[in-house]
Scaffold this active site. Structure first.
Site, PDB file in Angstrom:
ATOM      1  N   ALA A  21       0.837  -1.206   0.000  1.00  0.00           N
ATOM      2  CA  ALA A  21       0.000   0.000   0.000  1.00  0.00           C
ATOM      3  C   ALA A  21       0.870   1.254   0.000  1.00  0.00           C
ATOM      4  O   ALA A  21       0.592   2.230  -0.704  1.00  0.00           O
ATOM      5  CB  ALA A  21      -0.929  -0.004   1.211  1.00  0.00           C
ATOM      6  N   TYR A  22       1.916   1.220   0.811  1.00  0.00           N
ATOM      7  CA  TYR A  22       2.870   2.331   0.841  1.00  0.00           C
ATOM      8  C   TYR A  22       3.536   2.493  -0.527  1.00  0.00           C
ATOM      9  O   TYR A  22       3.688   3.607  -1.032  1.00  0.00           O
ATOM     10  CB  TYR A  22       3.908   2.053   1.921  1.00  0.00           C
ATOM     11  CG  TYR A  22       5.005   3.084   2.052  1.00  0.00           C
ATOM     12  CD1 TYR A  22       4.743   4.330   2.600  1.00  0.00           C
ATOM     13  CD2 TYR A  22       6.298   2.791   1.647  1.00  0.00           C
ATOM     14  CE1 TYR A  22       5.761   5.275   2.743  1.00  0.00           C
ATOM     15  CE2 TYR A  22       7.318   3.714   1.784  1.00  0.00           C
ATOM     16  CZ  TYR A  22       7.039   4.959   2.329  1.00  0.00           C
ATOM     17  OH  TYR A  22       8.051   5.888   2.462  1.00  0.00           O
ATOM     18  N   ALA A  23       3.908   1.359  -1.138  1.00  0.00           N
ATOM     19  CA  ALA A  23       4.550   1.400  -2.447  1.00  0.00           C
ATOM     20  C   ALA A  23       3.623   1.990  -3.505  1.00  0.00           C
ATOM     21  O   ALA A  23       4.058   2.759  -4.366  1.00  0.00           O
ATOM     22  CB  ALA A  23       5.010   0.004  -2.856  1.00  0.00           C
ATOM     23  N   SER A  26       1.369   4.218  -3.049  1.00  0.00           N
ATOM     24  CA  SER A  26       1.335   5.670  -2.859  1.00  0.00           C
ATOM     25  C   SER A  26       2.610   6.329  -3.354  1.00  0.00           C
ATOM     26  O   SER A  26       2.575   7.420  -3.925  1.00  0.00           O
ATOM     27  CB  SER A  26       1.102   6.008  -1.381  1.00  0.00           C
ATOM     28  OG  SER A  26       2.259   5.764  -0.585  1.00  0.00           O
ATOM     29  N   LYS A  27       3.758   5.667  -3.157  1.00  0.00           N
ATOM     30  CA  LYS A  27       5.023   6.258  -3.592  1.00  0.00           C
ATOM     31  C   LYS A  27       5.201   6.144  -5.112  1.00  0.00           C
ATOM     32  O   LYS A  27       5.823   7.018  -5.728  1.00  0.00           O
ATOM     33  CB  LYS A  27       6.195   5.610  -2.857  1.00  0.00           C
ATOM     34  CG  LYS A  27       6.227   5.945  -1.361  1.00  0.00           C
ATOM     35  CD  LYS A  27       6.298   7.461  -1.115  1.00  0.00           C
ATOM     36  CE  LYS A  27       6.394   7.796   0.352  1.00  0.00           C
ATOM     37  NZ  LYS A  27       6.487   9.245   0.625  1.00  0.00           N
TER      38      LYS A  27
END
Length: 284
Positions: free
Chosen positions: A154-156, A158-159
């Site tokens: 999920a973080y990836a 967004s990035k």
């Protein structure tokens, strides 16, 4: 007034370190904090060259007041830079991660960056009648902007989106001469890692087939990452270069894995990721 910059997420970690270094280099830093007590603490530690701005990047109602506070202070001098540093991460397998947490990551790491940039863009020179030299925008991305690690995908996501947002900003803001760069660090030694790895364990996924991968991610994987973590000064140096270099780089990759990802076929890289994380071998 001194050259002025805005740094989001300035109360701790990379944002705090960047504010401290920029003040030492003669800048006045306006730093966003979410709590008034944090603003008072940072100002007492960094001095009068730091001005706290009380807002959360997702609080679109508080942003205009922060912009007016900065505008009143800098006047026609405008801003030399905006450092979009505030961010968040949630750990969990995509098939079980609550959508509310996925949305929160995206809201802060992507929508928040755009909202803050839109708000401060006129002070950076994004207007036809700008009386000062254009400022610069620096977005704090990550190695995860090019590599989607399991359990933190999920973080990836967004990035990856932030990388595209940075490209879009850079190409559109060329109209005003505003340079836009992305900083792409890996694990950095900041106070967020002072807690023991086991404190990060999330038992919500113990009933799923991803329990081993999750335990590894919040245990041995974190421990390995901490051993090869780089000092925060590496990121701060990249920020300074992006802010001051005559021709700043569009991207500042700070981890070699970024380049390896571009060289290897997808399935080969997938195998490397599964080996690194563990607990992701096929069940049947």
């Amino acid at each position: 007034m001194k050259k002025a910059v805005v740094v989001t997420g300035a109360s701790t970690g990379i944002g705090y370190a960047a504010a401290k270094e920029l003040i030492a280099r003669g800048y006045h830093v306006f730093g966003s904090v979410r709590k008034e007590a944090d603003g008072q603490r940072v100002q007492s530690e960094l001095g009068n060259s730091f001005t706290p701005l009380l807002f959360d990047v997702t609080d679109h109602e508080a942003l205009p007041a922060a912009v007016e506070q900065v505008r009143a202070a800098v006047g026609d001098q405008g801003l030399a830079g905006l450092i979009n540093n505030a961010g968040i991460a949630h750990c969990g397998p995509l098939m079980h991660l609550p959508l509310s947490e996925f949305r929160q990551v995206f809201e802060i790491n992507v929508v928040g960056v755009l909202a803050v940039t839109q708000a401060f863009a006129p002070l950076l020179g994004a207007r036809r009648d700008c009386p000062h030299a254009p400022g610069r925008i620096i977005n704090m991305s990550s190695i995860s902007g090019g590599v989607a690690f399991p359990m933190v995908a999920a973080y990836a996501v967004s990035k990856h989106a932030l990388e595209a947002l940075t490209d879009g900003m850079r190409r559109e803001l060329h109209l005003y001469g505003i340079e836009v760069s992305a900083i792409e660090p890996g694990t950095i030694k900041t106070p967020i890692w002072d807690k023991k790895p086991e404190s990060a364990r999330d038992n919500r996924y113990d009933h799923t087939d991803y329990v081993q991968a999750m335990n590894n991610t919040t245990g041995p994987v974190i421990e390995r990452e901490l051993k090869r973590a780089k000092p925060v000064s590496v990121v701060v140096d990249a920020i300074v270069d992006a802010l001051e270099a005559p021709r700043p780089r569009t991207r500042y990759p700070l981890v070699g894995l970024w380049h390896l990802r571009k060289l290897l076929p997808d399935r080969m890289f997938d195998r490397l990721m599964r080996k690194e994380i563990g607990g992701l071998d096929r069940l049947h």
